[in-house]
Motif scaffolding. Structure first.
Motif, short mmCIF file in Angstrom:
data_model
loop_
_atom_site.label_atom_id
_atom_site.label_comp_id
_atom_site.label_asym_id
_atom_site.label_seq_id
_atom_site.Cartn_x
_atom_site.Cartn_y
_atom_site.Cartn_z
N ILE A 83 93.18 64.41 76.19
CA ILE A 83 94.10 65.48 75.47
C ILE A 83 94.98 66.07 76.61
O ILE A 83 96.06 66.41 76.26
CB ILE A 83 92.97 66.45 74.93
CG1 ILE A 83 92.42 65.96 73.67
CG2 ILE A 83 93.91 67.79 74.42
CD1 ILE A 83 91.25 66.66 73.16
N VAL B 163 95.20 75.62 73.82
CA VAL B 163 94.34 74.10 73.62
C VAL B 163 93.21 74.05 74.21
O VAL B 163 92.26 73.78 73.67
CB VAL B 163 95.34 73.10 73.69
CG1 VAL B 163 94.52 71.59 73.38
CG2 VAL B 163 96.40 73.01 72.56
N LYS C 75 84.84 63.37 67.51
CA LYS C 75 85.15 62.63 68.97
C LYS C 75 85.00 61.41 69.28
O LYS C 75 85.61 60.68 70.02
CB LYS C 75 84.37 64.05 69.71
CG LYS C 75 84.82 65.25 69.72
CD LYS C 75 83.82 66.21 70.76
CE LYS C 75 84.23 67.58 70.55
NZ LYS C 75 83.14 68.47 71.41
N ASP D 176 82.76 64.99 75.89
CA ASP D 176 83.65 65.96 75.88
C ASP D 176 84.61 65.95 77.05
O ASP D 176 85.67 66.11 77.07
CB ASP D 176 82.91 67.38 76.00
CG ASP D 176 82.40 67.64 74.77
OD1 ASP D 176 83.00 67.58 73.67
OD2 ASP D 176 81.38 68.53 74.52
N THR E 33 90.32 76.68 73.05
CA THR E 33 89.87 76.26 71.84
C THR E 33 88.84 75.10 71.92
O THR E 33 87.70 74.86 71.50
CB THR E 33 90.87 75.98 71.01
OG1 THR E 33 91.73 77.14 70.87
CG2 THR E 33 90.25 75.71 69.43
N TYR E 34 89.28 74.01 72.86
CA TYR E 34 88.38 72.99 72.92
C TYR E 34 87.03 73.01 73.45
O TYR E 34 85.95 72.83 72.88
CB TYR E 34 89.12 72.06 73.60
CG TYR E 34 88.51 70.47 73.99
CD1 TYR E 34 88.51 69.63 73.03
CD2 TYR E 34 87.81 70.32 75.03
CE1 TYR E 34 88.04 68.28 73.14
CE2 TYR E 34 87.14 69.29 75.19
CZ TYR E 34 87.25 68.27 74.33
OH TYR E 34 86.46 66.79 74.47
N TRP E 35 86.92 73.83 74.58
CA TRP E 35 85.84 74.06 75.35
C TRP E 35 84.99 75.19 74.64
O TRP E 35 83.89 75.10 74.76
CB TRP E 35 86.04 74.40 76.88
CG TRP E 35 86.45 73.37 77.44
CD1 TRP E 35 87.63 72.79 78.09
CD2 TRP E 35 85.47 72.34 77.91
NE1 TRP E 35 87.71 71.83 78.91
CE2 TRP E 35 86.31 71.27 78.58
CE3 TRP E 35 84.15 71.83 77.68
CZ2 TRP E 35 85.87 70.11 79.13
CZ3 TRP E 35 83.64 70.73 77.88
CH2 TRP E 35 84.71 69.69 78.73
N PHE F 29 88.70 65.35 77.02
CA PHE F 29 89.35 66.58 77.70
C PHE F 29 90.44 66.00 78.53
O PHE F 29 91.61 66.31 78.44
CB PHE F 29 88.55 67.39 78.22
CG PHE F 29 89.29 68.52 79.25
CD1 PHE F 29 89.99 69.55 78.10
CD2 PHE F 29 89.59 68.51 80.53
CE1 PHE F 29 90.71 70.59 79.00
CE2 PHE F 29 90.17 69.43 81.00
CZ PHE F 29 91.00 70.37 80.09
N SER G 121 83.23 73.07 71.86
CA SER G 121 82.27 72.13 72.28
C SER G 121 80.85 72.75 73.01
O SER G 121 79.87 72.29 72.83
CB SER G 121 82.88 71.29 73.63
OG SER G 121 84.10 70.64 72.91
#
Length: 417
Positions: A25, A40, A85, A18, A43-45, A22, A48
């Protein structure tokens, strides 16, 4: 393995992955607005962290913490996120390797002043490779999520197989071949019945099931016996056991039942459904005065992690005089390892086991799945000399509750001369 240490190790791997993604990204969206970046990153974290929490609950929590259907999808979603991922990370790794080589090159081949200038500027990340990685990962995730809708999308495949030594009476003889039902994974009885009706609609002479009725324990089939007992054919329904049918992957005793009793129940279930379970034995099929032999053995896998319960010599003995022989053997690796070298007069072997990995590409003229790097024969028809093997990619599903590219199959085999 469901242990705190195992869960901890997997959690650390997921977190490292992750953080690695990250960083990549964050680099590619650095020119975006602050609001967009906040959305972004959040949402990602959130996704995750939620997937990590689900993983820990699945590993460390009570097995019944989630209902069966929800648990199945949670496992699939966590797995899909991880695979996606990982795919994206492969592109980032390529880019990081490029950057490292470029940096090393400046140290070796340029003078100190040029090298210092390069260090000041730093070697930028390739936007092309990074976006390509994000696109590949997103495509993988989308494919796996879409695959949920395919788990009951049964395909009827017709194939005519010629044999020079087939008795004339059996020309045009139709066999339905299905494999790997894995009833413990089902969550939609109506959809399963739709597949059974498709089988019946083919009006075959003989139905063959080549193993793995359940995932772990015989009682998984209890809610579906009244579905599969509807399978009927003029020459009967014949079956054999797959590696999952012995209870080797479950903990025993379970609710007071031993592994031995579980296997006995498995044998009884086949009989209750009207199926003839072949346990290292053979039977003779007769049509218009001509005869062929049908041989069925227990699981025999050439791969070390799979059991060799099958006794081919015992099942084969007494079939020598018959001009044509069909073998039911769950694991296709048996064909190359023992059938072809030692039993050259077994004309057609019917197997399953691989599921086509439930993931791949199958279009006219091209077929691919990662499972082909493990199994030489993994889906469809194979031939060596006069001997042929058909590997059915499965009726059900295991683990991932879906299929991408390699759909559940009902095979209609027509024997020809």
């Amino acid at each position: 393995m469901r242990t705190p240490l195992g869960a901890f190790i997997i959690a650390i791997i997921m977190l490292l992955l992750d953080f690695y993604l990250f960083v990549a990204i964050r680099t590619v969206i650095q020119s975006f607005s602050s609001r967009t970046k906040t959305v972004v990153f959040s949402t990602y974290w959130v996704i995750s962290i939620l997937s990590l929490i689900c993983l820990l609950i699945l590993f460390l929590g009570h097995p019944d913490f989630f209902p069966k259907k929800i648990k199945s999808y949670l496992i699939a979603i966590v797995m899909a996120l991880f695979i996606s991922k990982f795919v994206a990370a492969l592109f980032f790794i390529i880019d990081d390797a490029r950057r490292l080589l470029q940096w090393v090159g400046t140290k070796i081949f340029f003078n100190a002043k040029e090298s210092a200038q390069t260090n000041e500027l730093t070697i930028s990340r390739s936007m092309f490779l990074t976006w390509l990685g994000i696109g590949a990962g997103g495509t993988m995730l989308g494919s796996l999520v879409y695959g949920f809708s395919n788990k009951y999308n049964y395909q009827v495949k017709h194939i005519k197989i010629p044999f020079a030594n087939l008795p004339a009476a059996f020309k045009g003889f139709r066999i339905i071949h299905v494999s790997d039902i894995h009833s413990g994974s089902f969550d939609n009885k109506k959809a399963v019945m739709k597949g059974v009706q498709l089988i019946l609609d083919q009006k075959a002479d003989l139905i063959i099931f080549s193993g793995d009725l359940v995932n772990n324990r015989t009682n998984e089939i209890d809610g579906y016996k009244d579905v599969f007992n509807k399978l009927k054919a003029p020459y009967g329904v014949f079956s054999t056991l797959g590696n999952h049918d012995y209870g080797d992957y479950a903990e025993w005793p379970f609710e007071g039942m031993s592994k031995e009793q579980n296997l006995k129940n498995m044998v009884d279930v086949h009989a209750e459904m009207g199926w003839k379970l072949m346990m290292n034995e053979h039977t003779i099929l007769e049509k218009n005065g001509e005869k062929i032999a049908l041989i069925g053995i227990e699981n025999w896998g050439a791969k070390a992690r799979f059991p060799k319960y099958g006794k081919m010599a015992k099942a084969y003995a007494g079939t020598e005089e018959y001009p044509f022989k069909i073998l039911i053997s769950h694991d296709p690796s048996h064909w190359d390892a023992q059938v072809r070298p030692d039993y050259g007069d077994v004309d057609l072997t019917l197997a399953g086991h691989t599921h086509g990995m439930q993931f791949g590409v199958e279009i006219p003229g091209f077929k691919w799945s990662p499972i082909q790097y493990v199994y030489k024969e993994w889906d469809g028809l194979y031939a060596e000399g006069k001997q042929k093997l058909y590997v059915n990619p499965g009726y059900g599903f295991l683990g991932y509750p879906g299929r991408v590219g390699i759909l559940p199959e009902i095979t209609v085999i027509e024997l020809d001369t």
